[in-house]
Design an enzyme around this catalytic site. Structure first.
Site, PDB file in Angstrom:
ATOM      1  CD  GLU A  94      -2.999  -1.089   2.231  1.00  0.00           C
ATOM      2  OE1 GLU A  94      -2.650  -0.571   3.303  1.00  0.00           O
ATOM      3  OE2 GLU A  94      -4.091  -1.646   2.075  1.00  0.00           O
ATOM      4  CD  GLU A 125       4.683 -21.360  11.447  1.00  0.00           C
ATOM      5  OE1 GLU A 125       4.818 -21.621  12.660  1.00  0.00           O
ATOM      6  OE2 GLU A 125       3.685 -20.794  10.975  1.00  0.00           O
TER       7      GLU A 125
END
Length: 311
Positions: A94, A125
């Site tokens: 963004e 992960e």
């Protein structure tokens, strides 16, 4: 089912984490009316800003460090897995439309790569090697900042990302939702927003995710303010890439200058649609090329460029 010692050790470790704590008072939540469950969730969420507030001094120090390095040309890199990784990628994605940043300046990396944004990548992960490889591919260096994001504060990918970045001389930030986390210990700046046990045991996309989103908002937004990407609270570096943003651009110029529509149109035409340049052209009484030069000399800071124009 037989558990290995590793599984047993991990289970014992998880049981010590605040984010994984079981809340017996909510053990029959599924029996409650929908409205009451919604009220419970809403009450839970109201505690998050208070937890963030407790970390504001640490957040501010981290932001000053990030801004200092970005002003020298460095990058802001978020690294995480699962929800935490997705939040980092979201915040990074963004920045270009909001602040007209080069997409390479604020980057989000997630364990498992782009596919992990919509699909769970099992085992990613837990891979320290994958984190090191992802940051090595970015050639992280001393002017960069790497923010490891992990609700538990123990995710191997996030911890290893911070450790690798620190070994390359980069500034490091560890954002977690548990106190005394390995992630915070590994980073130059540890930010631990302890929001307490979740409504659903271990579902850290809830309060923990909200807390991480709030902090990431601060890290990127305030850094951009420090870098001169705003004028007051106006997004003068917004990229007008669609009709809504083009309309917003004109409104920002109007709010910043109080100029009439025809003057705004002339200024935007003279500055190739650049909002910040148009504001400077109007308020500083300069032409488009002069506005561009003054902003370049002022490293993009509109107030400093205005001072030069009036001086």
């Amino acid at each position: 089912m037989t558990f290995t010692s590793d599984h047993g050790d991990l289970r014992a470790e998880l049981e010590t984490l605040t984010t994984e704590a079981f809340r017996p008072e909510l053990s029959e939540i599924d029996r409650l009316p929908t409205l009451e469950i919604a009220r419970l969730m809403n009450r839970e969420d109201t505690t998050v800003p208070t937890a963030v507030a407790a970390q504001l001094p640490l957040i501010a120090v981290a932001i000053d460090g990030i801004a200092e390095r970005m002003a020298r040309g460095g990058r802001l890199v978020y690294a995480g897995a699962g929800t935490a990784g997705r939040l980092g990628v979201l915040d990074a994605s963004e920045c270009p439309p909001t602040f007209n940043t080069d997409p390479a300046r604020v980057v989000g990396v997630i364990a498992g790569g782009p596919t992990a944004l919509s699909t769970s990548i099992e085992g990613a992960e837990d891979s320290r090697e994958l984190a090191a490889a992802d940051l090595e591919a970015l050639a992280v260096a001393a002017d960069d900042t790497v923010v490891g994001v992990s609700a538990s504060g123990r995710t191997p990918y996030a911890v290893a990302a911070v450790e690798h970045a620190r070994s390359r001389g980069a500034l490091t930030v560890g954002l977690s939702c548990n106190a005394h986390s390995p992630l915070a210990a590994a980073a130059d700046h540890g930010i631990e927003v302890v929001v307490g046990p979740e409504l659903l045991t271990g579902s850290t996309r809830l309060k923990s995710g909200t807390a991480q989103k709030l902090v990431l908002n601060m890290l990127s937004t305030i850094t951009m303010i420090r870098l001169g990407k705003t004028y007051g609270n106006l997004m003068v570096d917004v990229r007008a890439s669609n009709e809504k943003l083009r309309a917003r651009s004109r409104r920002i110029v109007a709010l910043a200058t109080g100029a009439a529509d025809d003057e705004i149109e002339r200024a935007l035409a003279a500055t190739d649609g650049e909002v910040k340049n148009a504001v400077l052209a109007i308020l500083g009484g300069v032409d488009g090329p002069t506005a561009a030069r003054l902003l370049e000399e002022s490293r993009g800071h509109l107030r400093a460029a205005l001072a030069k124009a009036s001086g």
